[in-house]
Design a protein around this motif. Structure first.
Motif, PDB file in Angstrom:
ATOM      1  N   GLY A  32      25.946 116.175  86.043  1.00 41.24           N
ATOM      2  CA  GLY A  32      26.301 115.257  84.969  1.00 41.24           C
ATOM      3  C   GLY A  32      27.016 114.004  85.432  1.00 41.24           C
ATOM      4  O   GLY A  32      27.845 113.460  84.706  1.00 41.24           O
ATOM      5  N   VAL A  33      26.700 113.530  86.643  1.00 37.73           N
ATOM      6  CA  VAL A  33      27.375 112.350  87.184  1.00 37.73           C
ATOM      7  C   VAL A  33      26.411 111.190  87.429  1.00 37.73           C
ATOM      8  O   VAL A  33      26.764 110.235  88.108  1.00 37.73           O
ATOM      9  CB  VAL A  33      28.131 112.691  88.497  1.00 37.73           C
ATOM     10  CG1 VAL A  33      29.245 113.678  88.241  1.00 37.73           C
ATOM     11  CG2 VAL A  33      27.181 113.207  89.567  1.00 37.73           C
ATOM     12  N   GLY A  92      36.601 107.035  91.510  1.00 41.49           N
ATOM     13  CA  GLY A  92      36.456 106.995  90.057  1.00 41.49           C
ATOM     14  C   GLY A  92      35.726 108.185  89.476  1.00 41.49           C
ATOM     15  O   GLY A  92      35.398 108.200  88.283  1.00 41.49           O
ATOM     16  N   SER A  93      35.457 109.196  90.281  1.00 35.98           N
ATOM     17  CA  SER A  93      34.719 110.354  89.792  1.00 35.98           C
ATOM     18  C   SER A  93      35.506 111.108  88.740  1.00 35.98           C
ATOM     19  O   SER A  93      36.721 111.243  88.833  1.00 35.98           O
ATOM     20  CB  SER A  93      34.408 111.293  90.960  1.00 35.98           C
ATOM     21  OG  SER A  93      33.816 112.476  90.491  1.00 35.98           O
ATOM     22  N   THR A  94      34.786 111.611  87.775  1.00 38.31           N
ATOM     23  CA  THR A  94      35.431 112.425  86.726  1.00 38.31           C
ATOM     24  C   THR A  94      35.313 113.911  87.029  1.00 38.31           C
ATOM     25  O   THR A  94      35.762 114.727  86.242  1.00 38.31           O
ATOM     26  CB  THR A  94      34.773 112.127  85.361  1.00 38.31           C
ATOM     27  OG1 THR A  94      33.380 112.443  85.449  1.00 38.31           O
ATOM     28  CG2 THR A  94      34.977 110.682  84.958  1.00 38.31           C
ATOM     29  N   THR A  95      34.707 114.248  88.169  1.00 32.14           N
ATOM     30  CA  THR A  95      34.513 115.673  88.493  1.00 32.14           C
ATOM     31  C   THR A  95      35.559 116.201  89.462  1.00 32.14           C
ATOM     32  O   THR A  95      35.443 117.304  89.960  1.00 32.14           O
ATOM     33  CB  THR A  95      33.101 115.906  89.102  1.00 32.14           C
ATOM     34  OG1 THR A  95      32.980 115.128  90.284  1.00 32.14           O
ATOM     35  CG2 THR A  95      32.030 115.546  88.109  1.00 32.14           C
ATOM     36  N   MET A 122      23.186 104.995  95.416  1.00 32.35           N
ATOM     37  CA  MET A 122      21.735 104.923  95.262  1.00 32.35           C
ATOM     38  C   MET A 122      21.204 103.548  95.658  1.00 32.35           C
ATOM     39  O   MET A 122      20.157 103.445  96.307  1.00 32.35           O
ATOM     40  CB  MET A 122      21.325 105.280  93.831  1.00 32.35           C
ATOM     41  CG  MET A 122      21.522 106.746  93.511  1.00 32.35           C
ATOM     42  SD  MET A 122      20.794 107.311  91.956  1.00 32.35           S
ATOM     43  CE  MET A 122      21.647 106.348  90.743  1.00 32.35           C
ATOM     44  N   VAL A 123      21.932 102.494  95.296  1.00 36.90           N
ATOM     45  CA  VAL A 123      21.513 101.139  95.680  1.00 36.90           C
ATOM     46  C   VAL A 123      21.554 100.987  97.198  1.00 36.90           C
ATOM     47  O   VAL A 123      20.614 100.460  97.811  1.00 36.90           O
ATOM     48  CB  VAL A 123      22.395 100.080  94.975  1.00 36.90           C
ATOM     49  CG1 VAL A 123      22.173  98.696  95.567  1.00 36.90           C
ATOM     50  CG2 VAL A 123      22.123 100.070  93.477  1.00 36.90           C
ATOM     51  N   LEU A 124      22.636 101.464  97.826  1.00 39.48           N
ATOM     52  CA  LEU A 124      22.746 101.384  99.289  1.00 39.48           C
ATOM     53  C   LEU A 124      21.671 102.219  99.980  1.00 39.48           C
ATOM     54  O   LEU A 124      21.134 101.820 101.016  1.00 39.48           O
ATOM     55  CB  LEU A 124      24.138 101.812  99.745  1.00 39.48           C
ATOM     56  CG  LEU A 124      25.281 100.880  99.346  1.00 39.48           C
ATOM     57  CD1 LEU A 124      26.617 101.472  99.772  1.00 39.48           C
ATOM     58  CD2 LEU A 124      25.083  99.496  99.927  1.00 39.48           C
ATOM     59  N   THR A 125      21.345 103.364  99.412  1.00 46.90           N
ATOM     60  CA  THR A 125      20.270 104.197  99.961  1.00 46.90           C
ATOM     61  C   THR A 125      18.938 103.460  99.882  1.00 46.90           C
ATOM     62  O   THR A 125      18.147 103.478 100.835  1.00 46.90           O
ATOM     63  CB  THR A 125      20.199 105.543  99.215  1.00 46.90           C
ATOM     64  OG1 THR A 125      21.428 106.243  99.406  1.00 46.90           O
ATOM     65  CG2 THR A 125      19.040 106.393  99.697  1.00 46.90           C
ATOM     66  N   TRP A 130      30.174 105.241  91.515  1.00 43.77           N
ATOM     67  CA  TRP A 130      30.082 105.582  92.939  1.00 43.77           C
ATOM     68  C   TRP A 130      28.678 106.064  93.293  1.00 43.77           C
ATOM     69  O   TRP A 130      28.176 105.790  94.371  1.00 43.77           O
ATOM     70  CB  TRP A 130      31.131 106.633  93.338  1.00 43.77           C
ATOM     71  CG  TRP A 130      30.975 107.956  92.652  1.00 43.77           C
ATOM     72  CD1 TRP A 130      31.525 108.335  91.463  1.00 43.77           C
ATOM     73  CD2 TRP A 130      30.210 109.072  93.100  1.00 43.77           C
ATOM     74  NE1 TRP A 130      31.153 109.611  91.137  1.00 43.77           N
ATOM     75  CE2 TRP A 130      30.340 110.092  92.132  1.00 43.77           C
ATOM     76  CE3 TRP A 130      29.429 109.310  94.220  1.00 43.77           C
ATOM     77  CZ2 TRP A 130      29.720 111.330  92.250  1.00 43.77           C
ATOM     78  CZ3 TRP A 130      28.805 110.550  94.340  1.00 43.77           C
ATOM     79  CH2 TRP A 130      28.959 111.536  93.365  1.00 43.77           C
ATOM     80  N   LEU A 131      28.052 106.751  92.353  1.00 52.66           N
ATOM     81  CA  LEU A 131      26.705 107.256  92.602  1.00 52.66           C
ATOM     82  C   LEU A 131      25.673 106.134  92.507  1.00 52.66           C
ATOM     83  O   LEU A 131      24.740 106.065  93.315  1.00 52.66           O
ATOM     84  CB  LEU A 131      26.363 108.382  91.629  1.00 52.66           C
ATOM     85  CG  LEU A 131      25.040 109.066  91.909  1.00 52.66           C
ATOM     86  CD1 LEU A 131      25.096 109.799  93.245  1.00 52.66           C
ATOM     87  CD2 LEU A 131      24.694 110.020  90.804  1.00 52.66           C
ATOM     88  N   ILE A 132      25.858 105.248  91.562  1.00 51.73           N
ATOM     89  CA  ILE A 132      24.935 104.121  91.421  1.00 51.73           C
ATOM     90  C   ILE A 132      24.997 103.245  92.668  1.00 51.73           C
ATOM     91  O   ILE A 132      23.955 102.842  93.211  1.00 51.73           O
ATOM     92  CB  ILE A 132      25.255 103.317  90.145  1.00 51.73           C
ATOM     93  CG1 ILE A 132      24.942 104.181  88.918  1.00 51.73           C
ATOM     94  CG2 ILE A 132      24.474 102.008  90.109  1.00 51.73           C
ATOM     95  CD1 ILE A 132      25.463 103.630  87.610  1.00 51.73           C
TER      96      ILE A 132
END
Length: 160
Positions: A77-78, A155-158, A88-91, A83-85
């Motif tokens: 659910g992240v 900034g993760s909420t997990t 993904m852009v850097l990947t 941070w994930l976006i």
């Protein structure tokens, strides 16, 4: 399910991206030695071909890393977290740099092995090697930043 997918994502990252990173890093120095001629040129040419093949095959297998990563993010659910976006852009940028700069540069160097040193194309390939160390460094730096982002998850909420 999330722990299984995360474990698989990390394992595939290490097994598929690691060899690409190493082969991409080793290639420029070996290409310079192989194309310069000399007593070890034949052995260096063989190493060069193997490094290029490793880069090609493991890059193709490495496509599974972001695919699994998106699956993990969805299960956890992240998917919309910043941070994930950014990861993904850097990947995507790393993948494009591999496709557009690293692999064509490697292929040009491997193709130049078949040419005589006095051939004009051989000279172009040797001069084109100047950018390979930089593109290899950028590719590996992008992956390093992605790994750090995956670990710190700012900034993760997990949780950490």
């Amino acid at each position: 399910m999330a722990k299984f997918l995360l474990s698989l994502h990390v394992l595939v990252s290490v097994l598929f991206i690691g060899p690409v990173a190493v082969a991409v890093s080793m290639f420029p120095r070996r290409a310079k030695a192989a194309l310069a001629g000399g007593p070890d040129a034949a052995g260096e040419a063989g190493v060069l071909r193997v490094l290029h093949r490793i880069t090609q095959v493991y890059a193709l297998l490495g496509v599974s890393v972001p695919v699994l990563g998106i699956g993990v993010a969805q299960v956890m659910g992240v998917l919309g977290q910043s941070w994930l976006i950014v990861s993904m852009v850097l990947t995507a940028i790393a993948g494009l740099s591999l496709l557009l700069f690293v692999l064509p540069g490697q292929q040009a160097a491997v193709d130049a092995l078949e040419l005589a040193p006095e051939d004009e194309q051989h000279g172009k390939a040797v001069s084109g090697l100047r950018l390979l160390p930089m593109t290899a460094g950028v590719f590996n730096l992008l992956w390093a930043v992605v790994v750090v982002l995956m670990i710190i998850r700012p900034g993760s909420t997990t949780g950490a």
